[in-house]
Write a protein that holds these residues in place. Structure first.
Motif, short mmCIF file in Angstrom:
data_model
loop_
_atom_site.label_atom_id
_atom_site.label_comp_id
_atom_site.label_asym_id
_atom_site.label_seq_id
_atom_site.Cartn_x
_atom_site.Cartn_y
_atom_site.Cartn_z
N VAL A 151 -18.07 -16.92 -41.60
CA VAL A 151 -18.49 -18.17 -40.99
C VAL A 151 -18.76 -19.21 -42.07
O VAL A 151 -19.08 -18.87 -43.21
CB VAL A 151 -19.78 -18.01 -40.13
CG1 VAL A 151 -19.51 -17.23 -38.87
CG2 VAL A 151 -20.91 -17.37 -40.94
N LEU A 152 -18.62 -20.45 -41.70
CA LEU A 152 -19.03 -21.57 -42.53
C LEU A 152 -20.54 -21.77 -42.37
O LEU A 152 -21.06 -21.76 -41.25
CB LEU A 152 -18.27 -22.82 -42.10
CG LEU A 152 -18.67 -24.18 -42.67
CD1 LEU A 152 -18.52 -24.21 -44.18
CD2 LEU A 152 -17.83 -25.28 -42.02
N VAL A 153 -21.25 -21.94 -43.49
CA VAL A 153 -22.70 -22.15 -43.48
C VAL A 153 -23.04 -23.37 -44.34
O VAL A 153 -22.47 -23.55 -45.41
CB VAL A 153 -23.44 -20.91 -44.04
CG1 VAL A 153 -24.93 -21.18 -44.19
CG2 VAL A 153 -23.22 -19.69 -43.15
N ASN A 154 -23.95 -24.20 -43.86
CA ASN A 154 -24.58 -25.20 -44.72
C ASN A 154 -25.98 -24.69 -45.04
O ASN A 154 -26.85 -24.66 -44.17
CB ASN A 154 -24.65 -26.56 -44.01
CG ASN A 154 -25.13 -27.67 -44.94
OD1 ASN A 154 -25.48 -27.43 -46.09
ND2 ASN A 154 -25.15 -28.90 -44.43
N ASP A 155 -26.16 -24.24 -46.27
CA ASP A 155 -27.48 -23.73 -46.69
C ASP A 155 -28.34 -24.92 -47.10
O ASP A 155 -28.54 -25.20 -48.28
CB ASP A 155 -27.30 -22.74 -47.84
CG ASP A 155 -28.63 -22.24 -48.39
OD1 ASP A 155 -29.64 -22.31 -47.66
OD2 ASP A 155 -28.67 -21.79 -49.56
N PRO A 180 -27.14 -24.47 -40.28
CA PRO A 180 -25.96 -24.66 -39.43
C PRO A 180 -24.91 -23.59 -39.72
O PRO A 180 -24.55 -23.38 -40.89
CB PRO A 180 -25.48 -26.06 -39.81
CG PRO A 180 -26.68 -26.75 -40.38
CD PRO A 180 -27.44 -25.67 -41.09
N THR A 181 -24.42 -22.94 -38.66
CA THR A 181 -23.55 -21.79 -38.83
C THR A 181 -22.40 -21.87 -37.82
O THR A 181 -22.64 -21.96 -36.62
CB THR A 181 -24.34 -20.48 -38.60
OG1 THR A 181 -25.43 -20.44 -39.54
CG2 THR A 181 -23.47 -19.26 -38.79
N GLY A 182 -21.18 -21.82 -38.30
CA GLY A 182 -20.02 -21.92 -37.41
C GLY A 182 -19.09 -23.03 -37.90
O GLY A 182 -19.24 -23.50 -39.03
N PRO A 183 -18.11 -23.43 -37.12
CA PRO A 183 -18.03 -23.34 -35.66
C PRO A 183 -17.58 -22.00 -35.10
O PRO A 183 -17.82 -21.70 -33.94
CB PRO A 183 -16.98 -24.41 -35.33
CG PRO A 183 -16.08 -24.42 -36.55
CD PRO A 183 -17.00 -24.20 -37.71
N TRP A 184 -16.91 -21.18 -35.94
CA TRP A 184 -16.34 -19.95 -35.43
C TRP A 184 -16.75 -18.78 -36.30
O TRP A 184 -17.04 -18.94 -37.49
CB TRP A 184 -14.80 -20.00 -35.46
CG TRP A 184 -14.18 -21.27 -35.02
CD1 TRP A 184 -14.42 -21.95 -33.85
CD2 TRP A 184 -13.19 -22.05 -35.72
NE1 TRP A 184 -13.65 -23.07 -33.78
CE2 TRP A 184 -12.88 -23.16 -34.91
CE3 TRP A 184 -12.54 -21.89 -36.94
CZ2 TRP A 184 -11.96 -24.12 -35.29
CZ3 TRP A 184 -11.62 -22.84 -37.34
CH2 TRP A 184 -11.33 -23.95 -36.52
N LEU A 185 -16.75 -17.60 -35.70
CA LEU A 185 -16.72 -16.35 -36.44
C LEU A 185 -15.24 -15.98 -36.55
O LEU A 185 -14.61 -15.65 -35.55
CB LEU A 185 -17.51 -15.25 -35.71
CG LEU A 185 -17.28 -13.82 -36.18
CD1 LEU A 185 -17.60 -13.64 -37.66
CD2 LEU A 185 -18.09 -12.84 -35.34
N VAL A 186 -14.72 -16.08 -37.75
CA VAL A 186 -13.29 -15.79 -37.98
C VAL A 186 -13.19 -14.35 -38.44
O VAL A 186 -13.76 -13.96 -39.46
CB VAL A 186 -12.70 -16.75 -39.03
CG1 VAL A 186 -11.22 -16.44 -39.26
CG2 VAL A 186 -12.88 -18.20 -38.60
N THR A 187 -12.49 -13.54 -37.67
CA THR A 187 -12.45 -12.11 -37.96
C THR A 187 -11.73 -11.83 -39.28
O THR A 187 -10.90 -12.61 -39.74
CB THR A 187 -11.79 -11.33 -36.82
OG1 THR A 187 -10.54 -11.94 -36.47
CG2 THR A 187 -12.69 -11.31 -35.59
N ARG A 188 -12.10 -10.70 -39.86
CA ARG A 188 -11.67 -10.37 -41.22
C ARG A 188 -10.16 -10.37 -41.39
O ARG A 188 -9.64 -10.74 -42.46
CB ARG A 188 -12.27 -9.00 -41.57
CG ARG A 188 -11.96 -8.51 -42.96
CD ARG A 188 -12.90 -7.38 -43.38
NE ARG A 188 -13.02 -6.36 -42.35
CZ ARG A 188 -12.30 -5.24 -42.31
NH1 ARG A 188 -11.36 -5.03 -43.21
NH2 ARG A 188 -12.50 -4.35 -41.36
N GLN A 273 -17.88 -28.62 -40.07
CA GLN A 273 -19.17 -28.97 -39.47
C GLN A 273 -19.44 -30.45 -39.70
O GLN A 273 -18.92 -31.04 -40.65
CB GLN A 273 -20.32 -28.16 -40.09
CG GLN A 273 -20.23 -26.67 -39.97
CD GLN A 273 -21.45 -25.97 -40.56
OE1 GLN A 273 -22.34 -26.60 -41.13
NE2 GLN A 273 -21.48 -24.66 -40.43
N ARG A 274 -20.30 -31.00 -38.85
CA ARG A 274 -20.76 -32.38 -39.04
C ARG A 274 -22.20 -32.48 -38.56
O ARG A 274 -22.50 -32.15 -37.42
CB ARG A 274 -19.90 -33.39 -38.25
CG ARG A 274 -20.31 -34.83 -38.45
CD ARG A 274 -19.45 -35.77 -37.59
NE ARG A 274 -19.70 -37.17 -37.88
CZ ARG A 274 -20.69 -37.90 -37.32
NH1 ARG A 274 -21.51 -37.32 -36.44
NH2 ARG A 274 -20.84 -39.16 -37.64
#
Length: 280
Positions: A151-155, A180-188, A273-274
């Protein structure tokens, strides 16, 4: 697969992104993108479904965090050689581990609150690793078998809270909406090499982070194995693996976020993300 959660905060439903860009509803098949649904056998069942047979979700619903039921949000500090250099820090001989409160997790496009008293709210685009099978004392060779996807994360970080208020970093990382986490869970299976992904982040339309996961010091396999020596990793846990250079703290002079600022970020293959930053 690109799995997601959509709907009002606290009422998110499970979905999948179809090849035509539409969101399809998975509610008839799983209760949430969490728990058993992201075990290897759960993902196999979802992969067998033709998204074209699922109901289309109309309109543009709010996207929630891409994975639910996260028990641990584990972060790795100073894990990019070029980021460590910009902050004047030395790459640590072992990974720096800190926890981000799970109450910080929010949707990828939700507003982010600048905490009361904050003067140094900062951004960090990061690759998040989602655990899909319990990992305890696993080897590096076994590690990827325990990863559901990415997932994309903004820490989001408050630097004064993090380093000037003494104690551990957690207090500067855990404010509500700081994850903020997502937009998707992209499978491995859709990310053949997590160590070669382009990453970027813009503040008010200006590119400030433009890096790649290939400068990560401790890679995904190592981190899963390493962390599993100290704690069990369970389905839904997120490992946020560090950020490339370009954070506000590293600028000369430093630049921090204020109410009204817009942050946009992305990782190759993992979406974008935005966030609009608002005062708490």
């Amino acid at each position: 697969m690109k799995l997601l959660r959509y709907g009002p905060l606290g009422q998110e439903k499970p979905g999948i992104l179809a090849a035509d860009g539409t969101i399809r509803d998975l509610s008839a098949h799983v209760a949430d993108i969490a728990g058993d649904a992201i075990l290897p056998e759960g993902l196999a069942r979802l992969a067998a479904i033709d998204p074209a047979t699922l109901p289309v979700v109309e309109g543009s619903p709010r996207l929630g965090a891409a994975v639910g039921g996260t028990g641990k949000f584990i972060c790795i500090g100073l894990n990019y050689s070029d980021h460590a250099a910009e902050t004047g820090a030395t790459v640590p001989p072992e990974p720096i581990i800190f926890m981000k409160a799970t109450s910080a997790i929010c949707g990828p496009n939700d507003n982010v609150e600048i905490p009361r008293g904050s003067q140094k709210t900062d951004w960090e685009v990061e690759l998040g690793v989602v655990i899909g099978k319990t990992a305890k004392y696993v080897s590096e060779d076994e590690a990827m078998d325990h990863v559901a996807g990415y997932v994309l994360v903004n820490d989001v970080s408050e630097r004064a809270f993090q380093t000037e208020h003494h104690g551990q970093w957690t207090k500067g990382k855990s404010a509500d909406t700081f994850g903020p986490t997502g937009p998707w869970l992209v499978t491995r299976d859709e990310v053949p090499d997590p160590q070669n992904l382009k990453m970027w982040l813009d503040v008010n339309g200006k590119r400030v982070q433009d890096g790649s996961s290939k400068t990560m010091v401790y890679g995904v396999k190592f981190l899963v194995s390493y962390l599993s020596r100290f704690m069990s990793l369970r389905p839904g846990d997120i490992i946020s693996t560090g950020t490339p250079p370009g954070v506000g703290l590293g600028m000369k002079p430093p630049v921090f976020l204020k109410a009204g600022d817009v942050v946009e970020l992305g990782i190759e293959g993992l979406g974008t993300q935005r966030q609009v930053f608002v005062q708490a």
